[in-house]
Design an enzyme around this catalytic site. Structure first.
Site, PDB file in Angstrom:
ATOM      1  N   GLU A 186      -2.803  -4.802  -3.012  1.00  0.00           N
ATOM      2  CA  GLU A 186      -3.297  -5.795  -3.966  1.00  0.00           C
ATOM      3  C   GLU A 186      -3.384  -5.213  -5.369  1.00  0.00           C
ATOM      4  O   GLU A 186      -2.960  -5.825  -6.350  1.00  0.00           O
ATOM      5  CB  GLU A 186      -4.686  -6.295  -3.542  1.00  0.00           C
ATOM      6  CG  GLU A 186      -4.725  -6.950  -2.174  1.00  0.00           C
ATOM      7  CD  GLU A 186      -5.054  -5.974  -1.039  1.00  0.00           C
ATOM      8  OE1 GLU A 186      -4.592  -4.811  -1.058  1.00  0.00           O
ATOM      9  OE2 GLU A 186      -5.788  -6.393  -0.121  1.00  0.00           O
ATOM     10  N   CYS A 203     -10.071  -4.907   0.221  1.00  0.00           N
ATOM     11  CA  CYS A 203     -11.209  -4.002   0.153  1.00  0.00           C
ATOM     12  C   CYS A 203     -12.035  -4.303  -1.096  1.00  0.00           C
ATOM     13  O   CYS A 203     -11.620  -5.077  -1.971  1.00  0.00           O
ATOM     14  CB  CYS A 203     -10.733  -2.552   0.142  1.00  0.00           C
ATOM     15  SG  CYS A 203     -10.060  -1.998  -1.440  1.00  0.00           S
ATOM     16  N   ASN A 223       0.855  -1.187   0.000  1.00  0.00           N
ATOM     17  CA  ASN A 223       0.000   0.000   0.000  1.00  0.00           C
ATOM     18  C   ASN A 223       0.892   1.238   0.000  1.00  0.00           C
ATOM     19  O   ASN A 223       1.945   1.268   0.644  1.00  0.00           O
ATOM     20  CB  ASN A 223      -1.002  -0.005   1.167  1.00  0.00           C
ATOM     21  CG  ASN A 223      -0.386  -0.196   2.533  1.00  0.00           C
ATOM     22  OD1 ASN A 223       0.663  -0.812   2.663  1.00  0.00           O
ATOM     23  ND2 ASN A 223      -1.043   0.309   3.557  1.00  0.00           N
ATOM     24  N   CYS A 254      -3.878   0.562  -2.707  1.00  0.00           N
ATOM     25  CA  CYS A 254      -3.747  -0.665  -1.931  1.00  0.00           C
ATOM     26  C   CYS A 254      -2.631  -1.562  -2.487  1.00  0.00           C
ATOM     27  O   CYS A 254      -2.289  -1.493  -3.674  1.00  0.00           O
ATOM     28  CB  CYS A 254      -5.047  -1.457  -1.975  1.00  0.00           C
ATOM     29  SG  CYS A 254      -6.480  -0.608  -1.312  1.00  0.00           S
ATOM     30  N   CYS A 267     -10.308  -3.687  -4.518  1.00  0.00           N
ATOM     31  CA  CYS A 267      -9.308  -4.708  -4.856  1.00  0.00           C
ATOM     32  C   CYS A 267      -9.988  -6.009  -5.266  1.00  0.00           C
ATOM     33  O   CYS A 267      -9.527  -6.695  -6.183  1.00  0.00           O
ATOM     34  CB  CYS A 267      -8.359  -4.934  -3.686  1.00  0.00           C
ATOM     35  SG  CYS A 267      -7.206  -3.551  -3.450  1.00  0.00           S
ATOM     36  N   GLU A 302       0.392   5.121   0.636  1.00  0.00           N
ATOM     37  CA  GLU A 302      -0.499   6.195   1.061  1.00  0.00           C
ATOM     38  C   GLU A 302       0.018   7.555   0.586  1.00  0.00           C
ATOM     39  O   GLU A 302       1.152   7.677   0.125  1.00  0.00           O
ATOM     40  CB  GLU A 302      -0.655   6.165   2.585  1.00  0.00           C
ATOM     41  CG  GLU A 302      -1.348   4.886   3.053  1.00  0.00           C
ATOM     42  CD  GLU A 302      -1.589   4.829   4.551  1.00  0.00           C
ATOM     43  OE1 GLU A 302      -2.333   3.925   4.972  1.00  0.00           O
ATOM     44  OE2 GLU A 302      -1.044   5.672   5.300  1.00  0.00           O
TER      45      GLU A 302
END
Ligand SMILES: [Zn+2]
Length: 136
Positions: free
Chosen positions: A60, A89, A47, A58, A92, A49
């Site tokens: 994934e 999530c 991930n 993310c 993803c 940010e």
């Protein structure tokens, strides 16, 4: 989809290693992913940010986009390492479903324990996918 125990362990290890590179200064929720393409290639993701929160990505999807960028289109499995075995999530799940509902999903906690093995299709039942657009 089935994978060998050796490959499963390799993916778990790679996801845990990848997690070390997560850039998560805001949530402090580091995630690492290791995506196994049908070719045998493994693509990592973390991930990433951003101070402008919605610009974050993310682990994934980072892994999937890296893989697709390199020409991969079908995947056998993805291992995802978080602190507490968190699952992908919704975004993803949708992105993973584009490339196959049978892809094995292996969730791992911070101790390296597998907390769940499932499939993309089980995580996203009745997924909207390419088949819905075939006649367009
Ligand atoms: Zn996600």
């Amino acid at each position: 989809m089935k994978i060998t125990t050796e490959m499963r362990n390799e993916l778990v290890s790679r996801a845990l290693d990848a997690r070390q590179n997560a850039y998560a200064p805001y949530s402090e929720y580091a995630v690492g992913a290791a995506l196994l393409a049908d070719s045998g290639a493994i693509f990592h993701g973390v991930n990433v940010e951003n101070a402008a929160y919605p610009s974050s990505m993310c682990a994934e999807r980072t892994a999937v986009f890296k893989a697709v960028s390199e020409g991969a289109r079908t995947f056998t499995a993805i291992a995802i390492a978080t602190d507490n075995g968190g699952s992908p999530c919704g975004a993803c799940r949708q992105v993973l479903s584009e490339f196959g509902l049978e892809t094995l999903v292996i969730l791992i906690n911070g101790e390296g324990d597998v907390t769940l093995e499932t499939s993309v299709g089980e995580l996203l039942p009745e997924a909207f996918g390419p088949r819905h657009l075939v006649d367009r």
